[in-house]
Design a protein around this motif. Structure first.
Motif, PDB file in Angstrom:
ATOM      1  N   VAL A  30      38.240  26.893  34.539  1.00  0.00           N
ATOM      2  CA  VAL A  30      38.871  26.769  33.226  1.00  0.00           C
ATOM      3  C   VAL A  30      37.832  26.990  32.129  1.00  0.00           C
ATOM      4  O   VAL A  30      38.050  27.757  31.187  1.00  0.00           O
ATOM      5  CB  VAL A  30      39.557  25.387  33.070  1.00  0.00           C
ATOM      6  CG1 VAL A  30      40.075  25.196  31.660  1.00  0.00           C
ATOM      7  CG2 VAL A  30      40.650  25.222  34.094  1.00  0.00           C
ATOM      8  N   ILE A  31      36.695  26.332  32.282  1.00  0.00           N
ATOM      9  CA  ILE A  31      35.623  26.481  31.292  1.00  0.00           C
ATOM     10  C   ILE A  31      35.140  27.926  31.262  1.00  0.00           C
ATOM     11  O   ILE A  31      34.927  28.497  30.188  1.00  0.00           O
ATOM     12  CB  ILE A  31      34.469  25.501  31.595  1.00  0.00           C
ATOM     13  CG1 ILE A  31      34.928  24.056  31.351  1.00  0.00           C
ATOM     14  CG2 ILE A  31      33.243  25.826  30.767  1.00  0.00           C
ATOM     15  CD1 ILE A  31      33.976  23.004  31.839  1.00  0.00           C
ATOM     16  N   ARG A  32      34.993  28.538  32.418  1.00  0.00           N
ATOM     17  CA  ARG A  32      34.552  29.928  32.497  1.00  0.00           C
ATOM     18  C   ARG A  32      35.546  30.860  31.816  1.00  0.00           C
ATOM     19  O   ARG A  32      35.172  31.769  31.084  1.00  0.00           O
ATOM     20  CB  ARG A  32      34.343  30.336  33.952  1.00  0.00           C
ATOM     21  CG  ARG A  32      33.572  31.629  34.106  1.00  0.00           C
ATOM     22  CD  ARG A  32      33.252  31.964  35.557  1.00  0.00           C
ATOM     23  NE  ARG A  32      32.818  30.812  36.344  1.00  0.00           N
ATOM     24  CZ  ARG A  32      33.471  30.324  37.398  1.00  0.00           C
ATOM     25  NH1 ARG A  32      34.571  30.899  37.833  1.00  0.00           N
ATOM     26  NH2 ARG A  32      33.009  29.282  38.055  1.00  0.00           N
ATOM     27  N   SER A  33      36.840  30.626  32.033  1.00  0.00           N
ATOM     28  CA  SER A  33      37.849  31.496  31.403  1.00  0.00           C
ATOM     29  C   SER A  33      37.866  31.305  29.888  1.00  0.00           C
ATOM     30  O   SER A  33      38.027  32.280  29.147  1.00  0.00           O
ATOM     31  CB  SER A  33      39.231  31.251  31.997  1.00  0.00           C
ATOM     32  OG  SER A  33      39.707  29.979  31.654  1.00  0.00           O
ATOM     33  N   LEU A  39      33.983  35.012  24.330  1.00  0.00           N
ATOM     34  CA  LEU A  39      33.066  36.148  24.248  1.00  0.00           C
ATOM     35  C   LEU A  39      33.819  37.454  23.987  1.00  0.00           C
ATOM     36  O   LEU A  39      33.340  38.304  23.232  1.00  0.00           O
ATOM     37  CB  LEU A  39      32.230  36.254  25.528  1.00  0.00           C
ATOM     38  CG  LEU A  39      31.220  35.115  25.727  1.00  0.00           C
ATOM     39  CD1 LEU A  39      30.591  35.205  27.104  1.00  0.00           C
ATOM     40  CD2 LEU A  39      30.154  35.133  24.645  1.00  0.00           C
ATOM     41  N   GLN A  40      34.998  37.625  24.585  1.00  0.00           N
ATOM     42  CA  GLN A  40      35.810  38.815  24.306  1.00  0.00           C
ATOM     43  C   GLN A  40      36.246  38.835  22.848  1.00  0.00           C
ATOM     44  O   GLN A  40      36.224  39.876  22.190  1.00  0.00           O
ATOM     45  CB  GLN A  40      37.040  38.855  25.208  1.00  0.00           C
ATOM     46  CG  GLN A  40      36.740  39.245  26.631  1.00  0.00           C
ATOM     47  CD  GLN A  40      37.973  39.180  27.517  1.00  0.00           C
ATOM     48  OE1 GLN A  40      38.987  38.583  27.152  1.00  0.00           O
ATOM     49  NE2 GLN A  40      37.885  39.785  28.688  1.00  0.00           N
ATOM     50  N   ARG A  41      36.604  37.672  22.341  1.00  0.00           N
ATOM     51  CA  ARG A  41      37.008  37.550  20.937  1.00  0.00           C
ATOM     52  C   ARG A  41      35.837  37.901  20.020  1.00  0.00           C
ATOM     53  O   ARG A  41      36.018  38.625  19.033  1.00  0.00           O
ATOM     54  CB  ARG A  41      37.486  36.114  20.688  1.00  0.00           C
ATOM     55  CG  ARG A  41      38.003  35.840  19.321  1.00  0.00           C
ATOM     56  CD  ARG A  41      38.520  34.394  19.257  1.00  0.00           C
ATOM     57  NE  ARG A  41      38.853  34.026  17.917  1.00  0.00           N
ATOM     58  CZ  ARG A  41      38.027  33.401  17.086  1.00  0.00           C
ATOM     59  NH1 ARG A  41      36.830  33.052  17.476  1.00  0.00           N
ATOM     60  NH2 ARG A  41      38.410  33.100  15.855  1.00  0.00           N
ATOM     61  N   ALA A  42      34.662  37.408  20.349  1.00  0.00           N
ATOM     62  CA  ALA A  42      33.473  37.717  19.556  1.00  0.00           C
ATOM     63  C   ALA A  42      33.159  39.208  19.613  1.00  0.00           C
ATOM     64  O   ALA A  42      32.825  39.820  18.591  1.00  0.00           O
ATOM     65  CB  ALA A  42      32.278  36.896  20.059  1.00  0.00           C
ATOM     66  N   GLU A  43      33.280  39.803  20.802  1.00  0.00           N
ATOM     67  CA  GLU A  43      33.010  41.240  20.939  1.00  0.00           C
ATOM     68  C   GLU A  43      33.967  42.050  20.066  1.00  0.00           C
ATOM     69  O   GLU A  43      33.546  42.949  19.334  1.00  0.00           O
ATOM     70  CB  GLU A  43      33.167  41.659  22.400  1.00  0.00           C
ATOM     71  CG  GLU A  43      32.924  43.139  22.629  1.00  0.00           C
ATOM     72  CD  GLU A  43      33.221  43.569  24.064  1.00  0.00           C
ATOM     73  OE1 GLU A  43      32.847  44.699  24.407  1.00  0.00           O
ATOM     74  OE2 GLU A  43      33.818  42.781  24.820  1.00  0.00           O
ATOM     75  N   LYS A  44      35.263  41.727  20.105  1.00  0.00           N
ATOM     76  CA  LYS A  44      36.244  42.437  19.274  1.00  0.00           C
ATOM     77  C   LYS A  44      35.920  42.267  17.793  1.00  0.00           C
ATOM     78  O   LYS A  44      36.009  43.214  17.013  1.00  0.00           O
ATOM     79  CB  LYS A  44      37.656  41.929  19.564  1.00  0.00           C
ATOM     80  CG  LYS A  44      38.197  42.378  20.894  1.00  0.00           C
ATOM     81  CD  LYS A  44      39.571  41.801  21.146  1.00  0.00           C
ATOM     82  CE  LYS A  44      40.072  42.169  22.527  1.00  0.00           C
ATOM     83  NZ  LYS A  44      41.367  41.554  22.836  1.00  0.00           N
ATOM     84  N   HIS A  45      35.550  41.053  17.410  1.00  0.00           N
ATOM     85  CA  HIS A  45      35.207  40.778  16.010  1.00  0.00           C
ATOM     86  C   HIS A  45      34.042  41.650  15.556  1.00  0.00           C
ATOM     87  O   HIS A  45      34.101  42.278  14.494  1.00  0.00           O
ATOM     88  CB  HIS A  45      34.859  39.296  15.844  1.00  0.00           C
ATOM     89  CG  HIS A  45      34.263  38.970  14.520  1.00  0.00           C
ATOM     90  ND1 HIS A  45      35.016  38.897  13.373  1.00  0.00           N
ATOM     91  CD2 HIS A  45      32.984  38.728  14.156  1.00  0.00           C
ATOM     92  CE1 HIS A  45      34.220  38.602  12.356  1.00  0.00           C
ATOM     93  NE2 HIS A  45      32.994  38.496  12.809  1.00  0.00           N
ATOM     94  N   TYR A  46      32.986  41.720  16.365  1.00  0.00           N
ATOM     95  CA  TYR A  46      31.814  42.499  15.984  1.00  0.00           C
ATOM     96  C   TYR A  46      32.096  43.992  15.979  1.00  0.00           C
ATOM     97  O   TYR A  46      31.558  44.731  15.155  1.00  0.00           O
ATOM     98  CB  TYR A  46      30.619  42.162  16.873  1.00  0.00           C
ATOM     99  CG  TYR A  46      30.092  40.769  16.605  1.00  0.00           C
ATOM    100  CD1 TYR A  46      29.775  40.359  15.323  1.00  0.00           C
ATOM    101  CD2 TYR A  46      29.916  39.849  17.639  1.00  0.00           C
ATOM    102  CE1 TYR A  46      29.315  39.075  15.064  1.00  0.00           C
ATOM    103  CE2 TYR A  46      29.452  38.570  17.394  1.00  0.00           C
ATOM    104  CZ  TYR A  46      29.151  38.196  16.096  1.00  0.00           C
ATOM    105  OH  TYR A  46      28.691  36.939  15.857  1.00  0.00           O
TER     106      TYR A  46
END
Length: 79
Positions: A30-33, A39-46
């Motif tokens: 759960v923590i990993r997901s 991290l995916q959200r951060a990547e899209k943001h950047y």
């Protein structure tokens, strides 16, 4: 009698440790997901930020070209 009581306490604490260990094992995916989602959200943001900056740079370059053209027209009108 004391050793039996100590052994019983040890068994209880060992069981508690195993339960905590199992609980942590079940939380790990759960923590990993959640971490992967973040991290995916951060990547899209950047990537969006990079696109915005690229668009600003293109607009700035167009502005430079516009003002250079205006300067050239002003220069040619003087002569």
């Amino acid at each position: 009698m004391n050793t039996h009581l100590e052994k019983s306490k040890f068994d209880v604490s060992a069981k508690e440790f195993k339960l905590q260990e199992l609980a942590m094992l079940s939380l790990s995916p759960v923590i990993r997901s959640i971490q992967n989602w973040w991290l995916q959200r951060a990547e899209k943001h950047y990537l969006i930020c990079a696109d915005v900056e690229l668009q600003r740079a293109k607009e700035a370059q167009m502005n430079v070209a516009y003002y250079q053209k205006r300067a050239a027209l002003a220069r040619s009108s003087r002569i």
